[in-house]
Design an enzyme around this catalytic site. Structure first.
Site, mmCIF file in Angstrom:
data_model
loop_
_atom_site.group_PDB
_atom_site.id
_atom_site.type_symbol
_atom_site.label_atom_id
_atom_site.label_comp_id
_atom_site.label_asym_id
_atom_site.label_seq_id
_atom_site.Cartn_x
_atom_site.Cartn_y
_atom_site.Cartn_z
ATOM 1 N N ARG A 52 -9.501 -12.070 34.185
ATOM 2 C CA ARG A 52 -8.916 -13.111 33.344
ATOM 3 C C ARG A 52 -9.050 -14.382 34.154
ATOM 4 O O ARG A 52 -8.512 -14.465 35.281
ATOM 5 C CB ARG A 52 -7.445 -12.828 33.044
ATOM 6 N N ARG B 157 -7.547 -17.698 25.094
ATOM 7 C CA ARG B 157 -6.217 -18.023 24.556
ATOM 8 C C ARG B 157 -5.791 -19.329 25.209
ATOM 9 O O ARG B 157 -5.616 -19.414 26.423
ATOM 10 C CB ARG B 157 -5.206 -16.915 24.861
ATOM 11 N N GLU C 80 3.396 -11.970 26.245
ATOM 12 C CA GLU C 80 3.369 -11.239 24.997
ATOM 13 C C GLU C 80 4.551 -10.283 24.881
ATOM 14 O O GLU C 80 4.962 -9.689 25.872
ATOM 15 C CB GLU C 80 2.065 -10.438 24.960
ATOM 16 N N THR D 285 -8.505 -8.003 19.854
ATOM 17 C CA THR D 285 -8.011 -9.355 19.570
ATOM 18 C C THR D 285 -8.657 -10.392 20.479
ATOM 19 O O THR D 285 -8.602 -11.585 20.195
ATOM 20 C CB THR D 285 -6.484 -9.477 19.768
HETATM 21 P P1 ADP Z 1 -2.405 -13.569 28.197
HETATM 22 O O1 ADP Z 1 -2.401 -15.029 28.180
HETATM 23 O O2 ADP Z 1 -3.336 -13.050 29.235
HETATM 24 O O3 ADP Z 1 -2.665 -13.037 26.839
HETATM 25 P P2 ADP Z 1 0.540 -13.173 28.388
HETATM 26 O O4 ADP Z 1 0.939 -13.584 27.024
HETATM 27 O O5 ADP Z 1 1.100 -11.898 28.891
HETATM 28 O O6 ADP Z 1 -1.010 -12.968 28.606
HETATM 29 O O7 ADP Z 1 0.914 -14.348 29.384
HETATM 30 C C1 ADP Z 1 0.629 -14.232 30.748
HETATM 31 C C2 ADP Z 1 1.466 -15.156 31.588
HETATM 32 O O8 ADP Z 1 1.067 -16.492 31.355
HETATM 33 C C3 ADP Z 1 2.941 -15.089 31.282
HETATM 34 O O9 ADP Z 1 3.664 -15.198 32.475
HETATM 35 C C4 ADP Z 1 3.171 -16.325 30.450
HETATM 36 O O10 ADP Z 1 4.493 -16.811 30.532
HETATM 37 C C5 ADP Z 1 2.201 -17.278 31.091
HETATM 38 N N1 ADP Z 1 1.836 -18.397 30.220
HETATM 39 C C6 ADP Z 1 1.202 -18.341 29.036
HETATM 40 N N2 ADP Z 1 1.020 -19.572 28.515
HETATM 41 C C7 ADP Z 1 1.547 -20.434 29.414
HETATM 42 C C8 ADP Z 1 1.680 -21.852 29.482
HETATM 43 N N3 ADP Z 1 1.201 -22.645 28.511
HETATM 44 N N4 ADP Z 1 2.291 -22.373 30.562
HETATM 45 C C9 ADP Z 1 2.762 -21.601 31.559
HETATM 46 N N5 ADP Z 1 2.658 -20.275 31.559
HETATM 47 C C10 ADP Z 1 2.062 -19.684 30.513
HETATM 48 C C1 CIR Z 2 -0.321 -4.507 20.345
HETATM 49 O O1 CIR Z 2 -1.026 -3.788 19.646
HETATM 50 O O2 CIR Z 2 0.645 -5.134 19.933
HETATM 51 C C2 CIR Z 2 -0.677 -4.639 21.807
HETATM 52 N N1 CIR Z 2 -1.632 -3.628 22.141
HETATM 53 C C3 CIR Z 2 -1.226 -6.031 22.087
HETATM 54 C C4 CIR Z 2 -2.286 -6.490 21.145
HETATM 55 C C5 CIR Z 2 -2.858 -7.851 21.420
HETATM 56 N N2 CIR Z 2 -1.982 -8.912 21.215
HETATM 57 C C6 CIR Z 2 -1.724 -9.593 20.089
HETATM 58 O O3 CIR Z 2 -2.416 -9.574 19.106
HETATM 59 N N3 CIR Z 2 -0.661 -10.338 20.099
#
Ligand code: ADP
Ligand code: CIR
Length: 342
Positions: free
Chosen positions: A215, A266, A300, A259
């Site tokens: 990532r 993202r 998430e 996704t």
């Molecule tokens: P991903 O972005 O890889 O889908 P997550 O939703 O799990 O995964 O977020 C990963 C981390 O990034 C979490 O700690 C979240 O709080 C942080 N994060 C996401 N967006 C932001 C942002 N705009 N500013 C600061 N931290 C962020």
């Molecule tokens: C789910 O099915 O909810 C998890 N495996 C995460 C899927 C990816 N995230 C999302 O669309 N928000």
């Protein structure tokens, strides 16, 4: 192998499209890496609250199990499988003017992409040795980065518990023990082979062997979205010079979760919307109009805190990287306008 005993609580797209008849057609199929439909759907079967509920073990999974994957992909990304995926990394095509006022609402901006090695199974089907090899190649490659992208790799195995927890609290590092990843086989041999690279300022980061092999992340305080995008593009291009990533002309970058296919991007902001937070129906209406997803501020499946939300693009396939960021920016501008009006 029996058809899973789904309950009323199972609400995933996988559950919607995996009928008994389709399951019968898929249950004897197996990819070259030994991945089966039973493994692909395990996360969604064991976690009834999954939204998607299915993961790929390799690029071939998307072909062999396409009767279910194609439907999930079509609904999530609003994408028809016969279309080609297109890329645009040119920041000059972004229309995201930086206005100082944005910083009154936007706490921080983060844009990430997922990438996976072309010659390896994806996380759900990878072996410990292959995972370790990826860690070694990625950390070596990153050690040659210079200038503002120069930094250090920290393996999870060697990390002090207090350092790990503080990186998570500050939103830089992934959490351990996610039940969706666990049941997808993505936590096997934890914490071996996992880690994080970051520069001094923690504005450029790379996660290794979480849900995807890499990532690649660019983030900073405030709402200067173009600056975050530009840093990310340079980092992606530097990595792509050294490592060949898995790509398909219809599905774009191959990722373990459907996704993330396409751009695997993202683009999110942590944004203060205290008044809108009292009217979730309106917030969701604006989010849907701009193809946005609302998450809580600890990633998430977490909750919003103090009226702060994580707002990001939802579509990643069939739209360019520029469009992903544009979706997020346009939606955020409308959300801020609405917050001010309330
Ligand atoms: P991903 O972005 O890889 O889908 P997550 O939703 O799990 O995964 O977020 C990963 C981390 O990034 C979490 O700690 C979240 O709080 C942080 N994060 C996401 N967006 C932001 C942002 N705009 N500013 C600061 N931290 C962020
Ligand atoms: C789910 O099915 O909810 C998890 N495996 C995460 C899927 C990816 N995230 C999302 O669309 N928000």
């Amino acid at each position: 192998m029996e058809y899973p005993s789904f309950t009323q609580k199972h609400k995933s797209l996988m559950r919607k499209y995996l009928t008994n008849d389709i399951f019968k057609k898929l249950k004897t199929k197996i990819t070259k890496n030994g991945f089966t439909i039973e493994q692909a759907i395990n996360s969604g079967v064991k976690n009834p609250d999954s939204n998607i509920g299915i993961y790929a073990g390799d690029k071939e999974s998307y072909k062999i199990f396409s009767i279910v994957f194609d439907k999930v992909i079509e609904e999530y990304h609003d994408f028809d499988k016969d279309r080609k995926h297109l890329s645009n990394l040119n920041s000059e095509d972004l229309n995201t003017p930086y206005l100082e006022e944005l910083d009154n609402y936007i706490v921080s901006t983060r844009i990430r992409v997922g990438r996976n090695f072309d010659n390896m199974p994806l996380g759900p089907a990878i072996s410990k040795e292959q995972r370790d090899e990826i860690q070694s190649i990625v950390s070596n490659t990153l050690s040659s980065f210079e200038g503002s992208l120069k930094g250090k790799y920290f393996s999870l195995e060697g990390m002090k518990e207090e350092d790990r927890l503080s990186l998570i609290d500050d939103h830089f590092l992934f959490k351990a023990g996610d039940s969706y990843l666990e049941e997808a086989g993505l936590n096997r041999d934890w914490p071996s082979g996992r880690g994080i690279f970051h520069n001094n300022e923690k504005t450029f980061l790379v996660w290794v062997n979480e849900e995807d092999h890499l990532r690649i992340i660019s983030m900073q305080k405030g709402g200067n979205i173009k600056e975050v995008f530009q840093r990310l593009i340079v980092a992606i291009q530097n990595l792509e010079e050294k490592i060949e990533f898995s790509y398909d002309e219809h599905l774009g970058y191959i990722t373990s979760c459907p996704t993330n296919l396409g751009t695997a991007m993202r683009a999110s902001v942590h944004i203060k919307l205290p008044k809108l937070s009292l009217n979730m129906k309106l917030l969701e209406e604006i989010a849907n109009k701009h193809y946005l997803q609302i998450r809580g501020i600890n990633g998430e499946h977490s909750n919003s805190e103090n009226g702060i939300f994580d707002i990001s693009n939802k579509r990643r396939l069939g739209v360019t990287e520029v469009q992903c960021v544009q979706d997020m920016y346009d939606g955020v501008i409308e959300l801020i306008k609405c917050e001010k009006d309330l």
